[in-house]
Motif scaffolding. Structure first.
Motif, PDB file in Angstrom:
ATOM      1  N   LEU A 256       7.482  -0.678   6.499  1.00 19.24           N
ATOM      2  CA  LEU A 256       7.517   0.500   5.649  1.00 19.24           C
ATOM      3  C   LEU A 256       8.797   0.481   4.831  1.00 19.24           C
ATOM      4  O   LEU A 256       9.888   0.320   5.375  1.00 19.24           O
ATOM      5  CB  LEU A 256       7.464   1.768   6.498  1.00 19.24           C
ATOM      6  CG  LEU A 256       7.509   3.085   5.725  1.00 19.24           C
ATOM      7  CD1 LEU A 256       6.263   3.241   4.865  1.00 19.24           C
ATOM      8  CD2 LEU A 256       7.657   4.249   6.682  1.00 19.24           C
TER       9      LEU A 256
ATOM     10  N   ARG B 257      10.961   2.809   2.399  1.00 18.03           N
ATOM     11  CA  ARG B 257      11.135   4.210   2.004  1.00 18.03           C
ATOM     12  C   ARG B 257      11.833   4.374   0.664  1.00 18.03           C
ATOM     13  O   ARG B 257      11.858   5.461   0.114  1.00 18.03           O
ATOM     14  CB  ARG B 257      11.889   4.954   3.088  1.00 18.03           C
ATOM     15  CG  ARG B 257      11.107   5.028   4.386  1.00 18.03           C
ATOM     16  CD  ARG B 257      11.901   5.708   5.471  1.00 18.03           C
ATOM     17  NE  ARG B 257      11.274   5.525   6.752  1.00 18.03           N
ATOM     18  CZ  ARG B 257      10.659   6.490   7.407  1.00 18.03           C
ATOM     19  NH1 ARG B 257      10.587   7.690   6.913  1.00 18.03           N
ATOM     20  NH2 ARG B 257      10.114   6.247   8.578  1.00 18.03           N
TER      21      ARG B 257
ATOM     22  N   TYR C 244       6.025   3.034   0.781  1.00 16.82           N
ATOM     23  CA  TYR C 244       5.133   1.900   0.550  1.00 16.82           C
ATOM     24  C   TYR C 244       5.192   0.957   1.739  1.00 16.82           C
ATOM     25  O   TYR C 244       6.263   0.677   2.276  1.00 16.82           O
ATOM     26  CB  TYR C 244       5.522   1.156  -0.730  1.00 16.82           C
ATOM     27  CG  TYR C 244       4.961   1.812  -1.963  1.00 16.82           C
ATOM     28  CD1 TYR C 244       3.781   1.357  -2.542  1.00 16.82           C
ATOM     29  CD2 TYR C 244       5.595   2.895  -2.549  1.00 16.82           C
ATOM     30  CE1 TYR C 244       3.250   1.965  -3.669  1.00 16.82           C
ATOM     31  CE2 TYR C 244       5.081   3.514  -3.677  1.00 16.82           C
ATOM     32  CZ  TYR C 244       3.905   3.038  -4.227  1.00 16.82           C
ATOM     33  OH  TYR C 244       3.383   3.642  -5.336  1.00 16.82           O
ATOM     34  N   LEU C 245       4.021   0.485   2.148  1.00 11.77           N
ATOM     35  CA  LEU C 245       3.900  -0.406   3.286  1.00 11.77           C
ATOM     36  C   LEU C 245       3.548  -1.795   2.779  1.00 11.77           C
ATOM     37  O   LEU C 245       2.546  -1.980   2.093  1.00 11.77           O
ATOM     38  CB  LEU C 245       2.804   0.096   4.229  1.00 11.77           C
ATOM     39  CG  LEU C 245       2.536  -0.711   5.487  1.00 11.77           C
ATOM     40  CD1 LEU C 245       3.757  -0.697   6.406  1.00 11.77           C
ATOM     41  CD2 LEU C 245       1.316  -0.165   6.213  1.00 11.77           C
TER      42      LEU C 245
ATOM     43  N   THR D 288       1.651   4.876   1.203  1.00 10.94           N
ATOM     44  CA  THR D 288       1.379   5.734   2.356  1.00 10.94           C
ATOM     45  C   THR D 288       2.087   7.068   2.127  1.00 10.94           C
ATOM     46  O   THR D 288       2.842   7.218   1.170  1.00 10.94           O
ATOM     47  CB  THR D 288       1.897   5.112   3.674  1.00 10.94           C
ATOM     48  OG1 THR D 288       3.321   5.190   3.702  1.00 10.94           O
ATOM     49  CG2 THR D 288       1.440   3.679   3.834  1.00 10.94           C
ATOM     50  N   LYS D 289       1.876   7.999   3.027  1.00 17.55           N
ATOM     51  CA  LYS D 289       2.551   9.295   2.930  1.00 17.55           C
ATOM     52  C   LYS D 289       4.058   9.168   3.103  1.00 17.55           C
ATOM     53  O   LYS D 289       4.810  10.038   2.695  1.00 17.55           O
ATOM     54  CB  LYS D 289       2.012  10.255   3.991  1.00 17.55           C
ATOM     55  CG  LYS D 289       0.595  10.676   3.750  1.00 17.55           C
ATOM     56  CD  LYS D 289       0.133  11.606   4.861  1.00 17.55           C
ATOM     57  CE  LYS D 289      -1.316  11.991   4.678  1.00 17.55           C
ATOM     58  NZ  LYS D 289      -1.766  12.897   5.741  1.00 17.55           N
ATOM     59  N   ARG D 290       4.512   8.105   3.745  1.00 20.74           N
ATOM     60  CA  ARG D 290       5.927   7.946   4.081  1.00 20.74           C
ATOM     61  C   ARG D 290       6.665   6.938   3.200  1.00 20.74           C
ATOM     62  O   ARG D 290       7.853   6.714   3.381  1.00 20.74           O
ATOM     63  CB  ARG D 290       6.059   7.536   5.529  1.00 20.74           C
ATOM     64  CG  ARG D 290       5.518   8.604   6.444  1.00 20.74           C
ATOM     65  CD  ARG D 290       5.485   8.141   7.864  1.00 20.74           C
ATOM     66  NE  ARG D 290       4.790   9.123   8.666  1.00 20.74           N
ATOM     67  CZ  ARG D 290       5.306   9.691   9.725  1.00 20.74           C
ATOM     68  NH1 ARG D 290       6.510   9.379  10.120  1.00 20.74           N
ATOM     69  NH2 ARG D 290       4.605  10.552  10.412  1.00 20.74           N
TER      70      ARG D 290
ATOM     71  N   LEU E 247       0.832  -1.198   0.000  1.00 15.59           N
ATOM     72  CA  LEU E 247       0.000   0.000   0.000  1.00 15.59           C
ATOM     73  C   LEU E 247       0.865   1.246   0.000  1.00 15.59           C
ATOM     74  O   LEU E 247       1.882   1.306   0.680  1.00 15.59           O
ATOM     75  CB  LEU E 247      -0.890   0.023   1.247  1.00 15.59           C
ATOM     76  CG  LEU E 247      -1.787  -1.192   1.470  1.00 15.59           C
ATOM     77  CD1 LEU E 247      -2.394  -1.154   2.855  1.00 15.59           C
ATOM     78  CD2 LEU E 247      -2.851  -1.248   0.405  1.00 15.59           C
TER      79      LEU E 247
END
Length: 102
Positions: free
Chosen positions: A47, A49, A30-31, A26-28, A24
């Motif tokens: 996570l 980065r 992909y998770l 995310t703001k930070r 998924l």
């Protein structure tokens, strides 16, 4: 240079096959989440980065998936199992090398 989109394209067939792994945005970053069986909660989330982190993690997941597929979780891996699993994972590495050459 490798991008997240390229990593997701490289692993597209694997991600469609393995029902337990989901990636998924995310703001930070992909998770990557693991949903074990039919449980309503995730078991593991990491996570990523960078695209390289995501690639390495998905390659590990993919290898584990193919190992479990070979053994059904009922026996240890044989040298032949290891050889076959590596052969199944090799195309993902080759696709990455192709992308990085461009």
């Amino acid at each position: 240079m490798l991008t997240f989109e390229q990593v997701l394209e490289i692993f597209k067939d694997y991600l469609e096959t393995d029902d337990e792994v989901e990636v998924l945005l995310t703001k930070r970053g992909y998770l990557r989440i693991v949903w074990p069986g039919n449980f309503p909660f995730c078991d593991d989330g990491k996570l990523c980065r960078t695209p390289e982190e995501l690639f390495d993690l998905l390659l590990e997941d993919c290898q584990s998936y193919y190992e479990l597929e070979r053994t059904k979780g009922r026996r240890s891996l044989t040298p032949e199992d290891i050889r076959l699993v590596k052969a199944r994972c090799r195309p993902y590495l080759e696709k990455r090398w192709e992308v990085e050459k461009k």
